[in-house]
Structure formats: C-alpha cells, structure tokens
Design an enzyme around this catalytic site. Structure first.
Site: not given
Length: 720
Positions: A482, A562, A646, A681
C-alpha cells in the site's frame, strides 16, 4: 486487434500439478478503444489524453466500452480450467458462522453475525441478561436488495438506546442514506436523509444527531468534484432541508473533510476540519451553552489532533503535534490551545493508537507493525501490559465507562480472528469466540524480515506460507503493498489468502514508506517529491523474495488496491520484467487529473498536484502509470480491477490504464480489465461478488504462471 496470449504450460512438481500440453493457447481479440485529440498543457508542456472520453461515466459510449471489455475479459477467464474449482473452494471455506463482539445499547445487547455465505452481516439483539440464544434479528441488510448490493455502512444509537440511526450504501457508492428506527418496534419513524457522504452519525442525547456531507455536485454524482464538506445537525421530527450547518458554511474557508463527535456525557461536540487527508483544525462546541461561539483548540492543519475523551471540562486529546509517533495530552476546555497542553502519555519510539474502555486508557503500540497494548489510568500511570494471545494484531479495547468487561480481537496472517474478553480491573483474558473456519493455522508460519531499500532504508516485511516450504524459486507468490496516507498494514487473516496459501502460495507484505507503521516521519518519507521511495521499497521487497529463493520473476505477482493500485501501476511500468503478473485494483493511475474527481483534491498532501509547480508536475508525470506505458514493452500479465460505482477512485483511472496497455503492450501477456457492476471501492461488497473476484484473480495469476490444475490437497478438499 488480435494478439496471441502465450502462457507457459509446464506445471510444477512441487505443487502436485500435472503437465497438460493439450491446453489450447487462447487468442484474445481486444476491443479497440477510440482515441481523441484532447491535449492538456502544463507549464508549457503538452500532454495528450487520448482516452479522456472514458471519464464520462454517464455516456452510452462508455457503457458500451465497459461491456465490450468485460466480454473480452470473461472470454479469457472462461478458458482457465480450474477457475470453478477455485470458486468452489472459496465458497466452501467461506461457509462458516462469523460473529462479532457484542455491545450494549439501552436494554439490549447487540452483535453482528453471518451464517456463512450471506452477502451481508445481520444485526441481532437480545435483552441484556437473557440467554444469547434468544437473540432475534434486529436489522438484516440482506433484505434491502436481493443481490446484496445495498449494504449497511453505519449504525448508531441514541443516549438511552431507544432510537437507532443507520446508513446504507447502494451499489458500493460513498453517497449514503440515513434511516431512523424506533428500537422497540423496529419501525422507521421519519423520512430518509439523503446525499450524505464521508460521515459518521453522532447522537446528541435522544434529540438528534450530527452528520456530514457535501453539496450534491453538478454532473455525475459518481465522478464530479466534491470540495466543500459541511457538518449538519438533524433534529428529530424536522425535514432534512431545515438541518442547520454547524460548520463549513463559509465558501472562502474550504474544508474537504469535516466531522463531529459528541462526548459520552453530551457536554461537548468536537469538530475536525481538514483540507487534506493529513492535518486538521480542531474546535469545540459547548452543547450545554449552544449560543456560545466555537472554541478553537488548534487553528492550523500542520498536525493531527482529536479528542479521545473528557472528564467534564478536562479534555484528553491525541495528537502528533511535536510528537510524530503521537501522544495523549490533557487540557481544560476554557483555554485548550497547545501551549496549555500537559502530557498524560508521552510520545515513545513506537506509534500510539489509543482507545478507552471501562474507565481506562488502552494504548496500542505498533512495534514493527506488531501490536503491544498497555493499560493506563487517566492520570497516565501504568496499570499493566495486556497479555495478548500471540504475535499479531489486536484491536477493540473500547466500551462505555461503566463496562468492566470489554472485548478485543486478535489475528495475524495465518491465524483466523478470535474474540477475547478482558476484565479491566483484574487484567484477566479469556477466549470468547474462536473462528470456526476450515483452516488449520498450525500448518502455516510467518517470518518477519528486514530488507534494504534502494537508498539504504531498512524496511520490514512479513512472509507467510505453509511450513516446510522449499525455497526453490518456484513458489507462486503474491507481494501485496500500500504505502500511503499514514495507513499501516498490520498482520490480519484473510479467507481468500488462506486459499492462496493452501495451494502452496506465498503471501508477502512489506511495510513501505508512506504508511503509518513508524509514525509521521515514515509517512512523509513516501509523499509528494519522495513518492518514488514507496516504489523503490516495493521493488526491493520483490528482489529480496527472488534473491532468497522464495520465488522468481516467473512466479511473482504484485497486488494492491487504491493507493496500492497506484503502487502496482508504477512498479509494473518501471520494472515490467520483475514480475509475471500485475493486479492493480481500483487504482489512482492518472496522476495529472486525480484531483479533479470527487474528493481527490484532498489527497494532495500525499501526492501534490500537477498544478502546484513545474517541478511537481514533472515528478508526477515521471511516474503516473497512465502516462508511462511505453510502446512495444513486454508488460506482465495484467488484470486491472475496478467497479462502476467507485466514487472514491473513479473507474476512469483504470479504464485509461487498461486502454494504454492494450494499445502499446509489445509482448504476449494478456492485459485485461474486469469491471464489476453495482459495486464501489470495496466496502459493503456482497460475499458472492467477493468470491467471484478472488476466483478470477487467483485463477488468472496461477494460469499465467503456468499452472493447469490445482494442487491435489485442494482438489480433494473440494471433492470431499
């Protein structure tokens, strides 16, 4: 445009697979994506945007493109001979009862439960003191819509527990509706509140509640910019149109994220106002003297501060002001500015994430991403260290002040989450509920390593797999990352990853810069003009796994969602030879225009924007995945995933990236996009859709690594 997809057909003996040379090589006929002549000019530099038209999520042309791309992708996925077996195993392992920790409101004790394959968790209740077996259904989101695409996203009770307000999400959108229920009758008592976004529900006594939202944007509600967040108060019995703005009404003072929380004693409303995802102003509203002006606690966004609790006018605040790893301070509401703060729990070398319960403060520290929990009195004196059941992640430790038995959960990458009770006065820990999943953690192990990134920084990574794994360089491996927004990746169990590891797969998670594992300095080291550090950390993690024979480039997949989707997009375009498979999910992939969609402008603290300066523009252009796909390069097998609802990271990011890959990829690997309908999302996604997604992801990954059948032990589980 037709392109042959060459996939290796040699199976690995270590995986108990069989060679299948008769499997035909599939031919993919990509849908040809129209190009337009759109050009943007930044600081004298012209940047073409040939797929700008895909940003219009309301157009019939975009809808037709989505359908065409899904048809191509499904056609390829249908050729994977073991995809149905994967789906069957995922469904089988998912099918067990899951129950959350109970909590008390008014006369009742509540908990959430999923019988196994229900799309959404159901809220149950029983009269406190009665046998839990007498619990009845209180709220069942599975009845909201047959396919489970309307989910429960928030639930909050009034002071005496007689009323409940709950928010729902339709199709995964961040836009919410709030409904108000009489708890005794379970009847809806007034009109639904609409157009609520990025909001909690914080009750004031039994009279009403505070919530947040933006004005409805012009154009598409799923992609148009939302820029001025406001805090409202809804008084029961009044129309939503009459709800007063408590904070955020001044256009000249723009705040993109505004929230409010009422103290447990109903004395104070704490207001947080931010222009970005990092840093906030803080104000107090005296609810006992509503005509009194707001009290300013901190008037700039140079730090993060929030109210943990209060004792009358004494406020307990959590802050990283002059404390990158956070500390707890106390101050008086009569003069609460920083010069009057007094340390209660000072900053330490480890990042602090506190909670309160039973009249105590519980300080959870992240020690190299592993939980350590200390119990304190409100005067800052240490009571004890909480005895955790192992090495992993602990969460919870929250209750109202009068509760003396509280709950916490514990998990790690190979241990399914269990719930424990904790007696706050004695420190006694007891198992409350153990997971019933068909998975034996004794067969698996995790190892934490520290590897060296490009600039010499030491980065931790946890590697999890079956015990006895042979380090032969041929183990299928997912490297997940991430690296942003001060978010920490702490060890946690995943049902889907259990299936991956059952097949001999390795699951590796590095704690990249940009995250919150080592406090504010670690976060800042992966932002704006230092964002490349995050990508270098991820590349170095992949190189470590290869150099130590966990895997090799032929058996390595990289995955992230993301901001993690940006990570995957950037790394696969910078080092396409490093991995066999790339799985960017709901990614931020157009770094020149991300801030023009929905609440994207609020991400500028991490990214900067192309409009900030020539240097920032050039830096973003240098790694923006959409702008760094080069003609003729052999990119890894890529399955981009996104969803049509999303409105956090709009799907146009993924649309453009997939179109660029399909037009320019010079190799034989497939470059596909999977676009989920009626999903967002990620939050609230129905179980059925989640299982289908992972069957496709794992099937695509293993197939492109050369596997033709599943390992025998997994096949036997499915057949049995």
């Amino acid at each position: 445009m037709k392109r042959l997809i060459g996939v290796a057909v040699l199976a690995l003996a270590a995986m108990s697979c069989q060679e299948n040379t008769s499997q035909p090589v599939p031919t993919v006929e990509y849908h040809e994506t129209k190009k337009v002549d759109t050009v943007d000019t930044y600081f004298g530099v012209d940047v073409p945007d040939p797929y700008r038209w895909l940003e219009d999520d309301r157009s019939e042309e975009t809808e037709a493109w989505v359908d065409a791309q899904n048809a191509v992708t499904n056609g390829f996925l249908d050729t994977i001979p073991f995809r149905d077996e994967l789906k069957a195993r995922l469904k089988s392992i998912w099918n067990y009862e899951k129950v959350t920790a109970p909590f008390k409101e008014g006369e009742y004790t509540y908990f959430r439960k999923n019988d196994g394959l229900q799309n959404q968790y159901v809220v149950y209740r029983y009269k406190t003191g009665d046998d839990p077996e007498t619990a009845e259904v209180f709220l069942d989101p599975n009845t909201f819509k047959e396919d489970g695409t309307i989910s429960l996203s928030g639930l909050s009770f009034s002071e005496d527990g007689s009323l409940a307000a709950y928010s729902i999400s339709e199709g995964g959108s961040d836009w919410r509706k709030i409904l108000i229920m009489d708890v005794a009758s379970k009847e809806i008592i007034e009109d639904t509140l609409r157009d609520v976004k990025f909001s909690g529900i914080s009750w004031y006594k039994n009279e009403g509640f505070y919530y947040s939202s933006y004005d409805k944007p012009e154009g598409s509600e799923l992609s148009a910019k939302t820029d001025q967040h406001k805090l409202y108060y809804h008084k029961l019995g009044t129309d939503q149109d009459a709800d007063p703005v408590v904070f955020g009404a001044t256009p000249a003072e723009k705040h993109r994220y505004v929230g409010g929380g009422v103290s447990e004693d109903n004395k104070w409303l704490s207001i947080s106002a931010s222009v970005s995802t990092s840093g906030n102003k803080m104000f107090l509203k005296d609810l006992e003297n509503p005509d009194r002006p707001l009290i300013t606690v901190i008037d700039n966004v140079d730090s993060d501060t929030y109210m943990l609790d209060n004792d009358g006018d004494t406020l307990y605040l959590v802050t990283n002001l002059n404390a990158p790893n956070q500390r707890i301070v106390k101050t008086n509401a009569s003069n609460p500015s920083p010069e009057n703060w007094e340390d209660v729990i000072p900053e330490t070398e480890h990042v602090l994430s506190p909670s309160t319960g039973g009249g105590y403060i519980f300080a959870e520290y992240s020690v190299d991403a592993i939980s350590k929990v200390m119990q304190y009195n409100y005067d800052g004196s240490l009571v004890r260290e909480v005895a955790l059941p192992g090495i992993g992640s602990a969460g919870g430790f929250y209750s109202k002040k009068e509760e003396k038995e509280i709950y916490f959960n514990f998990t790690n990458y190979y241990t399914p989450g269990s719930i424990f009770t904790y007696q706050v006065d004695s420190g006694e820990v007891a198992l409350y509920r153990k997971s019933a999943i068909d998975f034996n953690p004794d067969n698996y192990e995790s190892k934490q390593v520290f590897y060296t990134s490009k600039d010499g920084t030491k980065v931790p990574m946890i590697i999890t797999h079956k015990k006895g794994l042979e380090l032969n360089g041929k183990n299928p491996t997912i490297l997940y990352g991430y690296g942003g927004f001060n978010i920490s990746l702490n060890p946690g169990f995943s049902i889907a990853n259990a299936v991956w590891m059952e097949q001999g797969g390795v699951y590796a998670v590095p704690n990249l810069r940009g995250g919150g594992e080592y406090g504010k300095a670690w976060h800042d080291a992966g932002t704006q003009m230092q964002k490349q550090n995050v990508f270098d950390d991820f590349i170095a993690a992949a190189e470590y796994l290869i150099e130590n024979n966990y895997t090799s480039s032929d058996y390595l997949a990289i995955r992230g969602g993301s901001n993690g989707g940006l990570l995957v997009g950037a790394v696969m375009t910078q080092r396409p030879e490093l991995m066999k498979v790339a799985l960017p999910a709901v990614g931020v992939l157009d770094m020149l225009r991300y801030h023009t969609f929905t609440a994207g402008a609020g991400w500028a603290y991490d990214y900067g924007t192309a409009e900030d300066s020539k240097e920032m523009f050039e830096y973003l252009l240098g790694y923006s995945p959409v702008h760094n796909v080069e003609q003729g390069v052999n990119y890894p097998a890529t399955l981009v995933t996104t969803a049509d609802h999303d409105d956090r990271v709009v799907p146009a990011h993924s649309f453009k990236f997939a179109a660029e890959l399909q037009a320019k990829n010079g190799g034989a690997n497939p470059t596909l996009i999977r676009i989920e309908k009626d999903a967002g999302h990620g939050a609230g996604t129905p179980v059925t859709k989640t299982i289908e997604l992972y069957a496709d992801l794992f099937g695509f990954t293993l197939y492109n690594m050369g596997y033709r059948v599943l390992p025998e032990d997994v096949s036997n589980k499915i057949k049995g």
